[in-house]
Design a protein around this motif. Structure first.
Motif, short mmCIF file in Angstrom:
data_model
loop_
_atom_site.label_atom_id
_atom_site.label_comp_id
_atom_site.label_asym_id
_atom_site.label_seq_id
_atom_site.Cartn_x
_atom_site.Cartn_y
_atom_site.Cartn_z
N PRO A 92 0.84 -1.20 0.00
CA PRO A 92 0.00 0.00 0.00
C PRO A 92 0.88 1.26 0.00
O PRO A 92 1.95 1.29 0.62
CB PRO A 92 -0.80 -0.11 1.30
CG PRO A 92 -0.79 -1.57 1.63
CD PRO A 92 0.51 -2.09 1.13
N ILE A 94 0.58 4.04 1.49
CA ILE A 94 0.80 4.61 2.82
C ILE A 94 1.96 3.91 3.54
O ILE A 94 2.71 4.54 4.30
CB ILE A 94 -0.50 4.59 3.66
CG1 ILE A 94 -0.34 5.45 4.90
CG2 ILE A 94 -0.91 3.18 4.00
CD1 ILE A 94 -1.65 5.72 5.62
N LYS A 119 -8.69 -10.36 8.86
CA LYS A 119 -7.73 -9.28 9.09
C LYS A 119 -6.50 -9.47 8.20
O LYS A 119 -6.00 -10.57 8.05
CB LYS A 119 -7.29 -9.25 10.54
CG LYS A 119 -8.43 -9.02 11.50
CD LYS A 119 -7.97 -8.13 12.61
CE LYS A 119 -9.09 -7.98 13.61
NZ LYS A 119 -9.69 -6.73 13.64
N HIS A 121 -2.60 -7.80 7.46
CA HIS A 121 -1.55 -6.89 7.88
C HIS A 121 -0.30 -7.15 7.05
O HIS A 121 -0.23 -8.12 6.30
CB HIS A 121 -1.31 -6.93 9.39
CG HIS A 121 -1.00 -8.27 9.97
ND1 HIS A 121 -1.97 -9.15 10.36
CD2 HIS A 121 0.17 -8.87 10.22
CE1 HIS A 121 -1.41 -10.24 10.84
NE2 HIS A 121 -0.11 -10.11 10.76
N ASP A 138 -1.06 -2.39 9.95
CA ASP A 138 -2.40 -2.98 9.87
C ASP A 138 -2.90 -2.88 8.44
O ASP A 138 -2.21 -2.40 7.55
CB ASP A 138 -3.36 -2.33 10.87
CG ASP A 138 -3.69 -0.88 10.57
OD1 ASP A 138 -3.44 -0.38 9.45
OD2 ASP A 138 -4.25 -0.22 11.48
N GLU A 139 -4.12 -3.33 8.22
CA GLU A 139 -4.67 -3.37 6.86
C GLU A 139 -4.87 -1.99 6.25
O GLU A 139 -4.98 -1.86 5.04
CB GLU A 139 -5.98 -4.16 6.84
CG GLU A 139 -7.02 -3.63 7.78
CD GLU A 139 -8.10 -4.67 8.10
OE1 GLU A 139 -9.10 -4.25 8.68
OE2 GLU A 139 -7.93 -5.84 7.78
N ASN A 140 -4.88 -0.96 7.10
CA ASN A 140 -5.00 0.41 6.59
C ASN A 140 -3.65 1.09 6.40
O ASN A 140 -3.60 2.29 6.10
CB ASN A 140 -5.88 1.24 7.54
CG ASN A 140 -7.27 0.66 7.65
OD1 ASN A 140 -7.88 0.31 6.65
ND2 ASN A 140 -7.76 0.53 8.87
N GLY A 141 -2.59 0.35 6.63
CA GLY A 141 -1.25 0.90 6.44
C GLY A 141 -0.73 1.67 7.63
O GLY A 141 0.27 2.36 7.54
N LYS A 142 -1.39 1.55 8.77
CA LYS A 142 -0.94 2.23 9.98
C LYS A 142 0.04 1.33 10.72
O LYS A 142 -0.18 0.12 10.84
CB LYS A 142 -2.12 2.55 10.89
CG LYS A 142 -3.17 3.39 10.19
CD LYS A 142 -3.46 4.63 10.95
CE LYS A 142 -4.63 5.34 10.27
NZ LYS A 142 -4.36 6.64 9.88
#
Length: 145
Positions: A92, A94, A119, A121, A138-142
């Motif tokens: 990703p 991010i 989930k 990651h 995590d899956e949102n790139g955090k």
């Protein structure tokens, strides 16, 4: 006393051997697990099985040209999780931006996507000369601490 020492060493080494993974021939893997694997990953090739502790079966395989995967199944054939090797371009945006901003002297060496249940990651290995570091997102790139 000497016998006691030799007996202890023998028990120790046998414990190490049986406490670690064992390579398996495909015909040694229970059919329920093989069937589940084939259903989840029908295009898998170059398949290698291992029996981990606690009746967890790990399978290493490829899909396509040189894309490595690992998957873990329980004794009932349930897929516990799998990981897919990623190229830097498949990460990703991010995640790539985080590395560039927060670890400017490092470059991305290896990356993988890990899916466990619903989930997802990412694990990213970064390097700067002899220094290596693993980052988890995590899956949102955090970033995960």
């Amino acid at each position: 006393m000497k016998r006691l020492g030799i007996s202890f060493l023998l028990v120790f080494f046998v414990g190490i051997f049986y406490g670690t993974a064992q390579d398996l021939n495909p015909n040694e893997v229970p059919s329920v697990i093989v069937n589940s694997f084939k259903k989840e990953f029908p295009k898998a090739s170059d398949v290698e099985w291992e029996l981990k502790t606690n009746d967890v079966y790990e399978v290493d395989f490829e899909i396509g040209y040189f894309t490595d995967y690992e998957a873990w199944f329980d004794a009932n054939g349930k897929l516990l999780k799998y990981s897919e090797e990623l190229s830097k371009s498949d990460l990703p945006k991010i995640v790539k931006e985080y590395v560039k901003t927060n670890h400017a002297s490092f470059h991305i060496d290896d990356a993988e996507k890990i899916v466990e249940g619903n989930k997802t990651h990412y694990k990213v290995e970064i390097e700067d000369g002899a220094k290596e570091q693993n980052l988890f997102f995590d899956e949102n790139g955090k970033i995960k601490k």
